[in-house]
Design an enzyme around this catalytic site. Structure first.
Site, PDB file in Angstrom:
ATOM      1  N   HIS A   1       7.910 -35.287   1.185  1.00 47.65           N
ATOM      2  CA  HIS A   1       8.884 -35.586   2.240  1.00 47.65           C
ATOM      3  C   HIS A   1       8.249 -35.599   3.622  1.00 47.65           C
ATOM      4  O   HIS A   1       8.335 -36.612   4.319  1.00 47.65           O
ATOM      5  CB  HIS A   1      10.062 -34.618   2.181  1.00 47.65           C
ATOM      6  CG  HIS A   1      11.278 -35.104   2.915  1.00 47.65           C
ATOM      7  ND1 HIS A   1      11.749 -36.405   2.806  1.00 47.65           N
ATOM      8  CD2 HIS A   1      12.135 -34.457   3.765  1.00 47.65           C
ATOM      9  CE1 HIS A   1      12.841 -36.537   3.547  1.00 47.65           C
ATOM     10  NE2 HIS A   1      13.091 -35.379   4.139  1.00 47.65           N
ATOM     11  N   ASP A   2       7.657 -34.509   4.068  1.00 50.25           N
ATOM     12  CA  ASP A   2       6.862 -34.559   5.296  1.00 50.25           C
ATOM     13  C   ASP A   2       5.498 -35.146   4.956  1.00 50.25           C
ATOM     14  O   ASP A   2       4.831 -34.676   4.024  1.00 50.25           O
ATOM     15  CB  ASP A   2       6.709 -33.168   5.913  1.00 50.25           C
ATOM     16  CG  ASP A   2       7.872 -32.809   6.820  1.00 50.25           C
ATOM     17  OD1 ASP A   2       8.620 -33.733   7.210  1.00 50.25           O
ATOM     18  OD2 ASP A   2       8.040 -31.624   7.139  1.00 50.25           O
TER      19      ASP A   2
ATOM     20  N   HIS B   1      11.144 -32.930  -4.062  1.00 51.09           N
ATOM     21  CA  HIS B   1      10.688 -33.828  -2.998  1.00 51.09           C
ATOM     22  C   HIS B   1      10.832 -33.193  -1.624  1.00 51.09           C
ATOM     23  O   HIS B   1       9.916 -33.262  -0.794  1.00 51.09           O
ATOM     24  CB  HIS B   1      11.461 -35.142  -3.020  1.00 51.09           C
ATOM     25  CG  HIS B   1      11.097 -36.052  -1.882  1.00 51.09           C
ATOM     26  ND1 HIS B   1       9.839 -36.601  -1.746  1.00 51.09           N
ATOM     27  CD2 HIS B   1      11.810 -36.481  -0.797  1.00 51.09           C
ATOM     28  CE1 HIS B   1       9.785 -37.330  -0.645  1.00 51.09           C
ATOM     29  NE2 HIS B   1      10.971 -37.279  -0.046  1.00 51.09           N
TER      30      HIS B   1
ATOM     31  N   ASN C   1      14.105 -39.357  -1.460  1.00 49.30           N
ATOM     32  CA  ASN C   1      15.236 -40.035  -0.830  1.00 49.30           C
ATOM     33  C   ASN C   1      15.044 -41.543  -0.763  1.00 49.30           C
ATOM     34  O   ASN C   1      16.000 -42.315  -0.906  1.00 49.30           O
ATOM     35  CB  ASN C   1      15.500 -39.467   0.569  1.00 49.30           C
ATOM     36  CG  ASN C   1      14.272 -39.452   1.451  1.00 49.30           C
ATOM     37  OD1 ASN C   1      13.278 -38.783   1.134  1.00 49.30           O
ATOM     38  ND2 ASN C   1      14.313 -40.159   2.572  1.00 49.30           N
TER      39      ASN C   1
ATOM     40  N   ASP D   1       9.316 -40.036  -3.320  1.00 48.17           N
ATOM     41  CA  ASP D   1       9.148 -41.235  -2.504  1.00 48.17           C
ATOM     42  C   ASP D   1       8.022 -42.051  -3.115  1.00 48.17           C
ATOM     43  O   ASP D   1       6.981 -42.314  -2.509  1.00 48.17           O
ATOM     44  CB  ASP D   1       8.893 -40.895  -1.039  1.00 48.17           C
ATOM     45  CG  ASP D   1      10.193 -40.613  -0.282  1.00 48.17           C
ATOM     46  OD1 ASP D   1      11.274 -40.657  -0.919  1.00 48.17           O
ATOM     47  OD2 ASP D   1      10.138 -40.352   0.926  1.00 48.17           O
TER      48      ASP D   1
ATOM     49  N   HIS E   1      10.310 -33.350   9.322  1.00 48.46           N
ATOM     50  CA  HIS E   1      11.657 -33.042   8.848  1.00 48.46           C
ATOM     51  C   HIS E   1      12.016 -31.567   8.985  1.00 48.46           C
ATOM     52  O   HIS E   1      13.197 -31.218   8.994  1.00 48.46           O
ATOM     53  CB  HIS E   1      11.814 -33.459   7.378  1.00 48.46           C
ATOM     54  CG  HIS E   1      11.745 -34.934   7.163  1.00 48.46           C
ATOM     55  ND1 HIS E   1      10.636 -35.556   6.627  1.00 48.46           N
ATOM     56  CD2 HIS E   1      12.638 -35.924   7.426  1.00 48.46           C
ATOM     57  CE1 HIS E   1      10.852 -36.855   6.552  1.00 48.46           C
ATOM     58  NE2 HIS E   1      12.057 -37.108   7.042  1.00 48.46           N
TER      59      HIS E   1
END
Length: 335
Positions: free
Chosen positions: A252-253, A217, A123, A85, A226
């Site tokens: 991600h988190d 990721h 993502n 990200d 998540h």
């Protein structure tokens, strides 16, 4: 003056990488691209890890970058890792997108951060032009930038395996909502994932490094927003366990987190606090496994030597939040 030390290793790495790509093209067997990262004279390595950051300096991204520069200088780091990200909210549209300068080049300006940056896609990056982030044009614009879908960094005592995790997640395909994902190079999906899993498994089996670190990721285990990524638990985790991986590092988190698995020797480290964080967004977790959780901005450092691996988490002010170390004989320590 450390400018020569900063620049020459990057040029060396790119030269070796180009040679590896040429040789791989002549080989009929699939193999993950490889970079060679020279260690320090004593064989050790030190690097920083940051994730979920690219917001043109907002949400304390600039503050985190400032502290990364200070810690990077103190530790004399060799390189940096991004857990994905890289550019919000929808990646970049071309190699010349102003996001690259505004969120990367003009933010991470400290001398200590002028080292190779090894990146994976998240993502949000897949919502833009994926090939733009993979383009060699970005390396022409900023020679620090290194980004492929999946690859390996060989650094003698440690091998770091970067895995493209976004294509594993079913809901991006089944329920994309209003988002448009750039799946060029990924379809047909099953073939892509099967090939990737095989390549990762083979690379891990062939590794002779003292330490094995995998970077992706998406979470495998997390108490954050998540939670666990079920697809990775089912498909990737068994490969990591079978090959005795030491660390799995993800973003991600939007938090900092350390989970110690009771089923294997893998330590799960989340470094997703590069900018916007999710305050108070944490779920219950087995206290025997949860070593540390912080719902704010920050980053982490990793140090490896022949005998020891050390991880330190820092907040956005550079304060140490959590330390953990292990020896290769299996002695663990929360410091």
């Amino acid at each position: 003056m450390d400018s020569l030390r900063d620049v020459k290793p990057i040029k060396l790495i790119f030269s070796i990488f180009c040679l590896v790509i040429i040789l791989s093209a002549c080989n009929s067997t699939a193999e993950l691209p490889r970079f060679v990262q020279p260690p320090e004279p004593d064989g050790s390595l030190s690097f920083l890890v940051v994730g979920d950051w690219g917001r043109r300096g907002s949400y304390n991204q600039s503050q985190v970058a400032l502290q990364m520069g200070k810690i990077g200088k103190d530790l004399n780091i060799d390189f940096l890792i991004s857990t994905g990200d890289n550019f919000y909210d929808d990646g970049i549209i071309s190699p010349y997108d102003s996001q690259f300068q505004d969120s990367f080049t003009n933010i991470y300006t400290a001398t200590s951060l002028q080292k190779p940056w090894y990146n994976v896609l998240g993502n949000h990056d897949y919502r833009g032009n994926v090939y733009a982030q993979l383009s060699p044009i970005l390396r022409d614009l900023d020679c620090r930038w290194i980004c492929l879908r999946s690859y390996v960094v060989n650094a003698e005592i440690v091998d770091i395996f970067f895995v493209d995790t976004t294509p594993f997640v079913d809901r991006y395909f089944d329920e994309p909502k209003d988002h448009v994902y750039d799946w060029r190079g990924v379809l047909p999906r099953n073939k892509y994932l099967n090939s990737l899993l095989t390549d990762v498994d083979v690379a891990l089996q062939e590794s002779m490094a003292k330490w094995k670190i995998v970077v992706g990721h998406h979470t495998i285990k997390s108490a954050g927003h998540h939670g666990n990524t079920i697809e990775l638990e089912k498909q990737l985790l068994p490969i990591l366990e079978a090959n005795e991986v030491d660390l799995y590092i993800n973003g991600h988190d939007h938090c900092l987190e350390h989970i110690s698995s009771i089923n294997s020797g893998i330590q799960f480290m989340t470094s997703g606090g590069g900018s916007k964080a999710w305050k108070g967004d944490v779920n219950d977790w087995n206290p025997q496994e949860m070593r540390f959780y912080y719902d704010g901005q920050g980053f982490m450092s990793v140090y490896t030597s022949e005998a020891e691996l050390r991880v330190v988490f820092y907040d956005g002010l550079g304060h140490v939040l959590h330390r953990w170390s292990t020896l290769k004989n299996g002695v663990y320590s929360d410091i």
